[in-house]
Structures are given as structure tokens and as C-alpha cells.
Design a protein around this motif. Structure first.
Motif, short mmCIF file in Angstrom:
data_model
loop_
_atom_site.label_atom_id
_atom_site.label_comp_id
_atom_site.label_asym_id
_atom_site.label_seq_id
_atom_site.Cartn_x
_atom_site.Cartn_y
_atom_site.Cartn_z
N SER A 86 7.60 -22.23 0.38
CA SER A 86 8.09 -22.79 -0.88
C SER A 86 8.68 -21.68 -1.74
N LYS A 87 9.84 -21.93 -2.31
CA LYS A 87 10.46 -20.95 -3.20
C LYS A 87 9.82 -20.99 -4.59
N ALA A 88 8.95 -21.95 -4.82
CA ALA A 88 8.26 -22.05 -6.11
C ALA A 88 7.07 -21.09 -6.19
N LEU A 89 6.59 -20.63 -5.04
CA LEU A 89 5.42 -19.75 -5.02
C LEU A 89 5.87 -18.30 -4.82
N PRO A 90 5.59 -17.42 -5.80
CA PRO A 90 5.98 -16.02 -5.64
C PRO A 90 5.30 -15.38 -4.43
N MET A 91 5.92 -14.35 -3.91
CA MET A 91 5.40 -13.62 -2.77
C MET A 91 5.09 -12.19 -3.18
N VAL A 92 3.96 -11.67 -2.69
CA VAL A 92 3.62 -10.27 -2.85
C VAL A 92 3.72 -9.66 -1.46
N ILE A 93 4.55 -8.63 -1.33
CA ILE A 93 4.86 -8.05 -0.04
C ILE A 93 4.21 -6.67 0.07
N TYR A 94 3.61 -6.37 1.25
CA TYR A 94 3.09 -5.04 1.47
C TYR A 94 3.46 -4.55 2.86
N CYS A 95 3.38 -3.22 3.02
CA CYS A 95 3.56 -2.59 4.33
C CYS A 95 2.47 -1.53 4.47
N TRP A 96 2.79 -0.38 5.06
CA TRP A 96 1.80 0.64 5.37
C TRP A 96 1.30 1.43 4.17
N SER A 97 2.22 2.06 3.44
CA SER A 97 1.83 3.08 2.48
C SER A 97 2.98 3.37 1.53
N PRO A 98 2.79 4.29 0.59
CA PRO A 98 3.91 4.67 -0.27
C PRO A 98 5.08 5.28 0.50
N ALA A 99 4.82 5.78 1.70
CA ALA A 99 5.87 6.40 2.50
C ALA A 99 6.61 5.39 3.37
N CYS A 100 6.21 4.14 3.33
CA CYS A 100 6.81 3.09 4.15
C CYS A 100 7.71 2.23 3.25
N ASN A 101 8.89 1.87 3.75
CA ASN A 101 9.76 1.03 2.93
C ASN A 101 9.99 -0.36 3.53
N ALA A 102 9.15 -0.76 4.48
CA ALA A 102 9.28 -2.10 5.06
C ALA A 102 9.09 -3.19 4.00
N ALA A 103 8.17 -2.99 3.08
CA ALA A 103 7.96 -3.99 2.02
C ALA A 103 9.18 -4.07 1.12
N THR A 104 9.80 -2.94 0.84
CA THR A 104 11.01 -2.94 0.01
C THR A 104 12.13 -3.69 0.72
N LYS A 105 12.28 -3.43 2.02
CA LYS A 105 13.32 -4.11 2.80
C LYS A 105 13.03 -5.61 2.87
N ALA A 106 11.77 -5.98 3.07
CA ALA A 106 11.39 -7.39 3.11
C ALA A 106 11.66 -8.06 1.76
N ALA A 107 11.29 -7.39 0.68
CA ALA A 107 11.50 -7.95 -0.66
C ALA A 107 13.00 -8.16 -0.93
N ALA A 108 13.81 -7.21 -0.49
CA ALA A 108 15.27 -7.35 -0.68
C ALA A 108 15.78 -8.55 0.09
N ARG A 109 15.34 -8.70 1.33
CA ARG A 109 15.80 -9.83 2.15
C ARG A 109 15.30 -11.16 1.59
N LEU A 110 14.03 -11.20 1.19
CA LEU A 110 13.47 -12.45 0.67
C LEU A 110 14.11 -12.84 -0.65
N SER A 111 14.35 -11.88 -1.52
CA SER A 111 15.00 -12.22 -2.80
C SER A 111 16.43 -12.69 -2.57
N THR A 112 17.11 -12.13 -1.57
CA THR A 112 18.46 -12.59 -1.22
C THR A 112 18.42 -14.06 -0.79
N LEU A 113 17.31 -14.46 -0.16
CA LEU A 113 17.15 -15.85 0.29
C LEU A 113 16.65 -16.77 -0.82
N GLY A 114 16.42 -16.22 -2.02
CA GLY A 114 16.04 -17.05 -3.16
C GLY A 114 14.56 -17.08 -3.48
#
Length: 146
Positions: A86-114
Motif C-alpha cells: 500500500s502506498k498509504a503506509l510509509p516504509m522504513v528501509i535499512y541495509c547493513w551499516s552506515p557504510a552501505c548504501n543499499a537502503a539509500t538506493k532502495a529508498a530512491a527507487r521506492l520513492s520514484t514508484l510513489g
């Protein structure tokens, strides 16, 4: 090393923002970030106002993840793979650590999808450092970072 007085400040070489500019900046930052402690307390208090998304690989998720998290590897995020969320429910994204950017990449992709997204700073490493429970085939024996 001797102490000498300088008339030049490295800190103030770039002047600080005005209070209004700083407030806007920090509120904008908080609108896209959260931390492991806040997520942990919300989950302990029975909050179900967001989905917790693990952006690491499916294997890493299987070995060790935060209870209640959903595996959604960032490379597999598409309109089709997220159609059931559901796009009505916010998402909190995590990955490994401060040195990992998978969560940032996921957040960018998910926000692009609305989707509404926040990145959990520190990832599962800081979750575990703060005493958060984990589950999976390796659980607490899994490495902190990869």
C-alpha cells in the motif's frame, strides 16, 4: 605543538545558515531519515504505522534480519515487485551499516514508484549495537557487516 591564535576559522569559512534555513534543512532531513532507536521503540510499543523493509540480499535477510521486516532487495525493486504494498503506509528501509548504501538506493527507487520512505540510519549494524533482537538462520552469529 604550540598554541597560536588565528584570525581565520576553518569552521566558519562557510558561514552558518540562518536559523530559518537551518530549521528547513533539519526538518527536511528528518522527513527522510530515522534511527534504529526510534524504530526499535515504535516496534516495542506495537506501532504498525510503517513497513520495515530490508534492502539487503535475500540470503543476508535469511541469515539475519529484524523481526517483522520484509525482504525487498534493492536491485529487485520494480513496479511489479512492489504492487502488493500500500502506498498509504510509509516504509522504513535499512541495509547493513552506515557504510552501505543499499537502503539509500532502495529508498530512491521506492520513492520514484510513489512510496513514502525513510531510511533507518546505521542499518542492522546499529540496530544490533543498540540491543535490537534479530532472527534468521544465523541470528546473532551473523556478521555485523558484509
Amino acid at each position: 605543538m604550540g598554541s597560536s591564535t588565528s584570525h581565520f576559522s576553518l569552521v566558519l569559512e562557510t558561514p552558518p545558515a540562518s536559523p530559518d534555513e537551518a530549521r528547513r534543512h533539519f526538518l527536511a532531513k528528518l522527513s527522510v531519515e530515522t534511527d534504529a532507536s526510534d524504530v526499535m521503540l515504535d516496534l516495542q510499543r506495537g506501532q504498525h504505522s510503517f513497513l520495515l523493509i530490508d534492502a539487503r540480499s535475500a540470503q543476508d535477510f535469511d541469515e539475519c534480519h529484524i523481526p517483522g521486516a520484509i525482504s525487498l532487495p534493492y536491485r529487485k525493486i520494480t513496479a511489479e515487485s512492489t504492487a502488493h504494498f500500500s502506498k498509504a503506509l510509509p516504509m522504513v528501509i535499512y541495509c547493513w551499516s552506515p557504510a552501505c548504501n543499499a537502503a539509500t538506493k532502495a529508498a530512491a527507487r521506492l520513492s520514484t514508484l510513489g512510496f513514502q520512505v525513510k531510511e533507518m540510519l546505521g542499518g542492522i549494524e546499529y540496530w544490533r549495537r543498540e540491543g535490537g533482537l534479530v532472527e534468521g538462520t544465523r541470528g546473532e552469529q551473523a556478521p555485523l557487516i558484509r
